[in-house]
Design a protein around this motif. Sequence first.
Motif, PDB file in Angstrom:
ATOM      1  N   ASN A 127     -47.833  44.711  -5.387  1.00 52.33           N
ATOM      2  CA  ASN A 127     -46.496  44.667  -4.775  1.00 52.33           C
ATOM      3  C   ASN A 127     -46.524  44.186  -3.328  1.00 52.33           C
ATOM      4  OD1 ASN A 127     -47.549  46.886  -3.421  1.00 52.33           O
ATOM      5  ND2 ASN A 127     -46.404  48.391  -4.601  1.00 52.33           N
ATOM      6  N   GLY A 128     -47.706  43.941  -2.767  1.00 51.73           N
ATOM      7  CA  GLY A 128     -47.805  43.395  -1.412  1.00 51.73           C
ATOM      8  C   GLY A 128     -47.488  44.373  -0.303  1.00 51.73           C
ATOM      9  N   LYS A 129     -47.375  45.661  -0.611  1.00 50.31           N
ATOM     10  CA  LYS A 129     -46.995  46.639   0.414  1.00 50.31           C
ATOM     11  C   LYS A 129     -48.161  47.028   1.313  1.00 50.31           C
ATOM     12  CE  LYS A 129     -43.077  48.783  -1.988  1.00 50.31           C
ATOM     13  NZ  LYS A 129     -42.497  50.050  -2.487  1.00 50.31           N
ATOM     14  N   ILE A 130     -49.393  46.779   0.867  1.00 55.98           N
ATOM     15  CA  ILE A 130     -50.571  47.141   1.662  1.00 55.98           C
ATOM     16  C   ILE A 130     -51.353  45.876   1.989  1.00 55.98           C
ATOM     17  CG2 ILE A 130     -52.758  48.396   1.708  1.00 55.98           C
ATOM     18  CD1 ILE A 130     -51.523  50.471  -0.125  1.00 55.98           C
ATOM     19  N   TYR A 131     -51.607  45.674   3.261  1.00 59.63           N
ATOM     20  CA  TYR A 131     -52.396  44.518   3.684  1.00 59.63           C
ATOM     21  C   TYR A 131     -53.062  44.860   5.014  1.00 59.63           C
ATOM     22  CZ  TYR A 131     -48.138  43.719   6.419  1.00 59.63           C
ATOM     23  OH  TYR A 131     -47.049  43.871   7.250  1.00 59.63           O
ATOM     24  N   CYS A 147     -46.105  51.983   3.838  1.00 60.30           N
ATOM     25  CA  CYS A 147     -44.825  52.254   4.499  1.00 60.30           C
ATOM     26  C   CYS A 147     -44.922  51.931   5.979  1.00 60.30           C
ATOM     27  CB  CYS A 147     -44.439  53.716   4.286  1.00 60.30           C
ATOM     28  SG  CYS A 147     -42.977  54.232   5.217  1.00 60.30           S
ATOM     29  N   ASN A 148     -45.983  52.405   6.621  1.00 57.12           N
ATOM     30  CA  ASN A 148     -46.144  52.287   8.064  1.00 57.12           C
ATOM     31  C   ASN A 148     -47.202  51.257   8.450  1.00 57.12           C
ATOM     32  OD1 ASN A 148     -44.555  54.622   9.483  1.00 57.12           O
ATOM     33  ND2 ASN A 148     -45.392  55.492   7.595  1.00 57.12           N
ATOM     34  N   ARG A 149     -47.076  50.735   9.654  1.00 53.39           N
ATOM     35  CA  ARG A 149     -48.098  49.873  10.229  1.00 53.39           C
ATOM     36  C   ARG A 149     -49.216  50.753  10.790  1.00 53.39           C
ATOM     37  NH1 ARG A 149     -46.806  44.861  10.124  1.00 53.39           N
ATOM     38  NH2 ARG A 149     -48.591  44.335  11.417  1.00 53.39           N
ATOM     39  N   PHE A 150     -50.449  50.245  10.782  1.00 54.51           N
ATOM     40  CA  PHE A 150     -51.578  51.046  11.228  1.00 54.51           C
ATOM     41  C   PHE A 150     -52.589  50.162  11.953  1.00 54.51           C
ATOM     42  CE2 PHE A 150     -53.341  49.205   7.427  1.00 54.51           C
ATOM     43  CZ  PHE A 150     -54.680  49.045   7.712  1.00 54.51           C
ATOM     44  N   ASN A 151     -53.486  50.812  12.692  1.00 53.82           N
ATOM     45  CA  ASN A 151     -54.659  50.141  13.251  1.00 53.82           C
ATOM     46  C   ASN A 151     -55.787  51.159  13.334  1.00 53.82           C
ATOM     47  OD1 ASN A 151     -54.907  51.221  16.196  1.00 53.82           O
ATOM     48  ND2 ASN A 151     -52.746  50.681  15.971  1.00 53.82           N
ATOM     49  N   GLN A 162     -67.960  50.525   8.571  1.00 50.24           N
ATOM     50  CA  GLN A 162     -67.516  51.917   8.719  1.00 50.24           C
ATOM     51  C   GLN A 162     -66.142  51.885   9.373  1.00 50.24           C
ATOM     52  OE1 GLN A 162     -70.188  54.701  10.674  1.00 50.24           O
ATOM     53  NE2 GLN A 162     -68.440  55.822  11.524  1.00 50.24           N
ATOM     54  N   ILE A 163     -65.165  52.495   8.738  1.00 50.75           N
ATOM     55  CA  ILE A 163     -63.788  52.472   9.226  1.00 50.75           C
ATOM     56  C   ILE A 163     -63.456  53.811   9.862  1.00 50.75           C
ATOM     57  CG2 ILE A 163     -61.368  52.183   8.571  1.00 50.75           C
ATOM     58  CD1 ILE A 163     -62.372  50.376   6.289  1.00 50.75           C
ATOM     59  N   ASN A 164     -62.876  53.763  11.049  1.00 50.28           N
ATOM     60  CA  ASN A 164     -62.562  54.973  11.804  1.00 50.28           C
ATOM     61  C   ASN A 164     -61.204  55.545  11.382  1.00 50.28           C
ATOM     62  OD1 ASN A 164     -64.918  54.324  13.111  1.00 50.28           O
ATOM     63  ND2 ASN A 164     -63.932  53.572  14.962  1.00 50.28           N
ATOM     64  N   LEU A 165     -60.730  56.517  12.144  1.00 51.82           N
ATOM     65  CA  LEU A 165     -59.441  57.162  11.894  1.00 51.82           C
ATOM     66  C   LEU A 165     -58.308  56.158  12.028  1.00 51.82           C
ATOM     67  CD1 LEU A 165     -57.996  59.969  11.504  1.00 51.82           C
ATOM     68  CD2 LEU A 165     -57.800  60.040  14.006  1.00 51.82           C
ATOM     69  N   LEU A 166     -57.362  56.179  11.092  1.00 51.05           N
ATOM     70  CA  LEU A 166     -56.208  55.292  11.136  1.00 51.05           C
ATOM     71  C   LEU A 166     -55.119  55.879  12.031  1.00 51.05           C
ATOM     72  CD1 LEU A 166     -57.702  54.060   8.684  1.00 51.05           C
ATOM     73  CD2 LEU A 166     -55.479  53.812   7.566  1.00 51.05           C
ATOM     74  N   MET A 167     -54.585  55.047  12.919  1.00 53.33           N
ATOM     75  CA  MET A 167     -53.468  55.428  13.763  1.00 53.33           C
ATOM     76  C   MET A 167     -52.291  54.509  13.433  1.00 53.33           C
ATOM     77  SD  MET A 167     -54.984  57.784  15.548  1.00 53.33           S
ATOM     78  CE  MET A 167     -53.891  58.092  16.945  1.00 53.33           C
ATOM     79  N   GLY A 168     -51.067  55.019  13.505  1.00 48.55           N
ATOM     80  CA  GLY A 168     -49.949  54.143  13.180  1.00 48.55           C
ATOM     81  C   GLY A 168     -48.592  54.777  13.390  1.00 48.55           C
ATOM     82  N   THR A 169     -47.572  54.078  12.893  1.00 50.01           N
ATOM     83  CA  THR A 169     -46.198  54.565  12.998  1.00 50.01           C
ATOM     84  C   THR A 169     -45.993  55.705  11.998  1.00 50.01           C
ATOM     85  OG1 THR A 169     -45.487  52.847  11.434  1.00 50.01           O
ATOM     86  CG2 THR A 169     -45.343  52.333  13.778  1.00 50.01           C
ATOM     87  N   LEU A 170     -44.866  56.402  12.151  1.00 49.59           N
ATOM     88  CA  LEU A 170     -44.622  57.609  11.350  1.00 49.59           C
ATOM     89  C   LEU A 170     -43.259  57.557  10.676  1.00 49.59           C
ATOM     90  CD1 LEU A 170     -46.015  60.260  13.890  1.00 49.59           C
ATOM     91  CD2 LEU A 170     -47.154  59.428  11.818  1.00 49.59           C
ATOM     92  N   MET A 171     -42.903  56.388  10.159  1.00 54.50           N
ATOM     93  CA  MET A 171     -41.621  56.261   9.474  1.00 54.50           C
ATOM     94  C   MET A 171     -41.699  56.887   8.083  1.00 54.50           C
ATOM     95  SD  MET A 171     -40.325  52.416  10.382  1.00 54.50           S
ATOM     96  CE  MET A 171     -41.648  51.675   9.417  1.00 54.50           C
ATOM     97  N   ALA A 172     -40.533  57.309   7.575  1.00 59.18           N
ATOM     98  CA  ALA A 172     -40.430  57.797   6.206  1.00 59.18           C
ATOM     99  C   ALA A 172     -39.879  56.680   5.328  1.00 59.18           C
ATOM    100  CB  ALA A 172     -39.522  59.016   6.138  1.00 59.18           C
TER     101      ALA A 172
END
Length: 336
Positions: A127-131, A147-151, A162-172
Amino acid sequence: MKLQFILLFLGASTLTFAQKTITMKVKENTVPCVGVAPMDCMQVKEGNAKQWSNFYSTIEGFNYQPGYEYKLKVVKTKREGNIPADASAYTYRLKKLVSKKQVKTIDASYLNKKMVLSQMNGKNSSNGKIYLTIDNTKNSIYGKSGCNRFNAGYQLNGNQIQINLLMGTLMACDPESMQLEQEFKTTIEKKNFEIHAEKNTVHFKDPKTKKVILTFAIPTENELWTFIDGKKWKLIQMDHVGKDYGKASLQFDIKNKKVSGNSGCNNFFGSYTATADQITFSPLAGTKMACIDKDAASTETKMRNHLSEATLRFDVAEQTLNFYKDDKLVMMFGIQ
């Protein structure tokens, strides 16, 4: 005679301080980077540096061949006078090739490219929702998690990441998107993977079992522009403010490399150049009506300023066309 000797000594001292011989290691592969324009950079370690860094200059007398790791002695000289904005502060000249060792290369062509999730934990996800994009120029992974953008930060060693903790927006969002996001974050956050790239497909595998956990597809440039072409894209968000921006919109003619639209009050038109994910607009021409509506006038000023930037990064996510400046989302357009 004594004065001449002093002047000669001072001149020699100045030259000595302006240049020095350094040890430099050069990695076996180049990576995409952005200097004055998109380019490929060698990766180097200067002196006792522990981390590889992008090298935006050239080394006079050095003939680089991919697939080999080099150790060099290099004369590094500081430039004098007014240095052009697109030039390095130093010049580099090969003094000695200390070693040249052939290394088995790993395909890292996926770096700095948008990757769209196609499979997760054995289930299709089309569905292209995750990239995401693994950006090695900023040592950051960023994208959308459903749903939200992350980095997130990461460490890459060969094909091990090795991927660290994800930080991002908090929309519902809707329950389906939120459930998808939670599964993705649980799957990828603070985890280790082996990355294997095959043409436009990238697999994230469990390092121990070699089982494929995540599969991503890299959209080709033709696929991307075929989707963008001819559609009317309406401005829905600018500078993190989402609202109805009236007539503000964009439309692309990819065959003729033309862009047209409305910036709030006035119609505009012009041309553009683009690479896989970078776009540069030519100076735009258009109508010159006075904007009586203050909101429309403000929209026009901001939108034209963004379109006048030297280079913007762009991507397509679900049904939106997004433009970024320095990794900050500055404009989002939706299909009208």
